[in-house]
Scaffold this motif. Sequence first.
Motif, short mmCIF file in Angstrom:
data_model
loop_
_atom_site.label_atom_id
_atom_site.label_comp_id
_atom_site.label_asym_id
_atom_site.label_seq_id
_atom_site.Cartn_x
_atom_site.Cartn_y
_atom_site.Cartn_z
N GLY A 199 -2.03 -42.52 -16.36
CA GLY A 199 -2.68 -43.83 -16.29
C GLY A 199 -3.47 -43.96 -15.01
O GLY A 199 -3.14 -43.33 -14.00
N ASP A 200 -4.55 -44.77 -15.02
CA ASP A 200 -5.39 -44.89 -13.83
C ASP A 200 -5.95 -46.31 -13.69
O ASP A 200 -5.76 -47.15 -14.56
CB ASP A 200 -6.51 -43.85 -13.89
CG ASP A 200 -7.14 -43.77 -15.29
OD1 ASP A 200 -7.17 -42.66 -15.87
OD2 ASP A 200 -7.54 -44.83 -15.80
N ILE A 201 -6.67 -46.51 -12.58
CA ILE A 201 -7.16 -47.85 -12.24
C ILE A 201 -8.15 -48.35 -13.28
O ILE A 201 -8.09 -49.51 -13.72
CB ILE A 201 -7.81 -47.83 -10.84
CG1 ILE A 201 -6.73 -47.59 -9.78
CG2 ILE A 201 -8.56 -49.13 -10.57
CD1 ILE A 201 -7.26 -47.38 -8.38
N ASP B 225 -4.62 -44.27 -19.61
CA ASP B 225 -5.40 -43.16 -19.05
C ASP B 225 -6.83 -43.26 -19.58
O ASP B 225 -7.02 -43.51 -20.77
CB ASP B 225 -4.76 -41.83 -19.49
CG ASP B 225 -5.61 -40.62 -19.12
OD1 ASP B 225 -5.52 -39.59 -19.82
OD2 ASP B 225 -6.38 -40.73 -18.14
N THR B 226 -7.84 -43.07 -18.69
CA THR B 226 -9.22 -43.16 -19.17
C THR B 226 -10.00 -41.86 -18.92
O THR B 226 -11.16 -41.77 -19.32
CB THR B 226 -9.99 -44.30 -18.43
OG1 THR B 226 -9.96 -44.00 -17.03
CG2 THR B 226 -9.35 -45.65 -18.69
N ASN B 227 -9.35 -40.88 -18.26
CA ASN B 227 -10.12 -39.64 -18.00
C ASN B 227 -9.42 -38.42 -18.59
O ASN B 227 -9.68 -37.29 -18.17
CB ASN B 227 -10.35 -39.46 -16.48
CG ASN B 227 -9.03 -39.28 -15.75
OD1 ASN B 227 -7.96 -39.56 -16.30
ND2 ASN B 227 -9.10 -38.82 -14.52
N GLY B 228 -8.50 -38.64 -19.51
CA GLY B 228 -7.95 -37.53 -20.29
C GLY B 228 -6.98 -36.63 -19.56
O GLY B 228 -6.60 -35.58 -20.07
CA CA Z 1 -6.06 -40.64 -15.85
#
Ligand code: CA
Length: 554
Positions: free
Chosen positions: A29-31, A22-25
């Motif tokens: 999980g995301d691209i 995950d990169t946006n908290g």
């Molecule tokens: Ca995310």
Amino acid sequence: AQATEWWKKSVVYQIYPKSFQDTNGDGIGDINGIIEHLDYLEKLGVDVLWLNPMYVSPQVDNGYDIANYRAIDPMFGTMEDFEKLLSEAHKHHLKIILDLVVNHTSDQHPWFKAAESSVDDPHHDYYIWKKGRNGQEPNNWGGSFGGSAWTYKESVAEYYLHLFAKEQPDLNWENPKVREEVYDLMKFWLDKGIDGFRMDVINLISKNPAYLDGAVREVEKYGDAHQMTANGPRAHEFLQEMNREVLSKYDIMTVGEMPRTSPEKAVEYTDPKRHELDMIFQFEHMGLDGGPFGKFSENRFKLSDLKQVLSKWQTELSAHGGWNSLYWSNHDQPRPVTRFGNDGKYRVESAKMLGTLLHMMQGTPYVFEGEELGMTNAKFDSINDYQDLETFNGYKELTEVHHVAPDAALRAIYAKSRDNARTPMPWNASEKAGFTTGEPWIKLNPNNDEINVEDTLKDFNSVFYFYQKLIKIRHELPVITDGVYQLVDAENPDVFSYTRTDDDDQLLVICSFADHVVDYKVPTSFRDAEVLIDNYDQIETDNLQPFESRVYKI
Ligand code: CA
Ligand code: TEU
């Protein structure tokens, strides 16, 4: 153009995007999380990434219920993010294949919203509708996630078929307009430059128009729908049409997920002369440890069964012009080191042994995210820690239908739940394993403090570097791609060993499934041979250490 068969020498890494990074908290999980770890994946040495669905979906079945095939669900990011991932992956020498889920859509797909509005809507026949039988469902089929495979719609006074959840209505492949829609959406992604598809339950798409009742197992209430729909009358015809219309126009790889399929049938789907698919996922080695009430059981596999099944698939598929995938796990299966190895004292040794057993076989190997760390099943305290609808239904059936005690039911769930594979990828030993700064959508595996990427990469004796070496050997040794497979010492109760032979080389692969030292007389012709890879440093020629795996080459 006649595609080269690059996928015969490839190793595929499966990413479950929701649980990768995950990169946006938001705890999902995301691209952009995948983009962040392309270096890690290139370091492992894999060639292809298979991404589970990231299309617009209500997430009833974690993306296998698709409401828009041509758009990325905002929870994963944007189409621009995907296109960036694709180009970054290609720069890292990684191909990308996407999941094609066209046996069914989500009930929120506009096609289904139209279909259920009226029998006269042009989309009505995109799905499978039937009048009831004596005021009941049209036949006795059960859905994979519980209940009947038919749901009644007042608006049209008909039942519709869903082999999985009621939110996953089956598409009507008899309708040429449906097939055309599918081929168009495939081209939409292929024209973006993706490198192929994994095709979800693609051997269920052709239903016998008689819709006959299925066999009812003594403890079940419903008939076996997969048995009645697997490899139906027009399956090959549809796949040959798909190949003509779409697949043959691109240099790609395809893998069809095929429950209930024998090696003989698998040859029909994968023989290049038939222009259908390149390879399949078969399930026979995934069904060796079921119990009286189906998959949720503490039963363990028998090594004799595993030897027989995997050897059969080696000798009866590739040897007849077909091609197989090789896998221990995916997002639907428990973790291999718990299921087939030893997730306690010999976790690392048995993870390496299982990797050796599979990666020296003939076929295209798949590594599921975390398998290269030797990840184990996740010990959750309560059924409420699980997220998967198949797991909830399983627990309900065990306790309410089969009257299994809750603690025994929870142990069976722990053994086989799909959520074992869906806990977040542990990047480091911190509280949330570096997966997210928010609340993860599913609990982490409690042991991520001892099993995580950061510590693994510092340990040159880790499973990761062993998998890296297995992958390197496959890339370098043609005998692994083309050599003849022969089971050795078939009756040995503890050891699974086989040879691979071509004109130049012969390998002897020896894998012990015992948690103790076993006598093993290495055949004289191999005693002085080169040891390609072994999961122990000290090697003795007349015994095997617990879960030792050894590959000799002459
Ligand atoms: Ca995310
Ligand atoms: O799985 C097909 C399938 O047969 C699974 O239900 C499998 O048999 C079961 O999970 C093993 O116990 C595919 C996808 O991989 C799965 O995630 C989806 O839930 C399913 O199809 C419906 O799309």
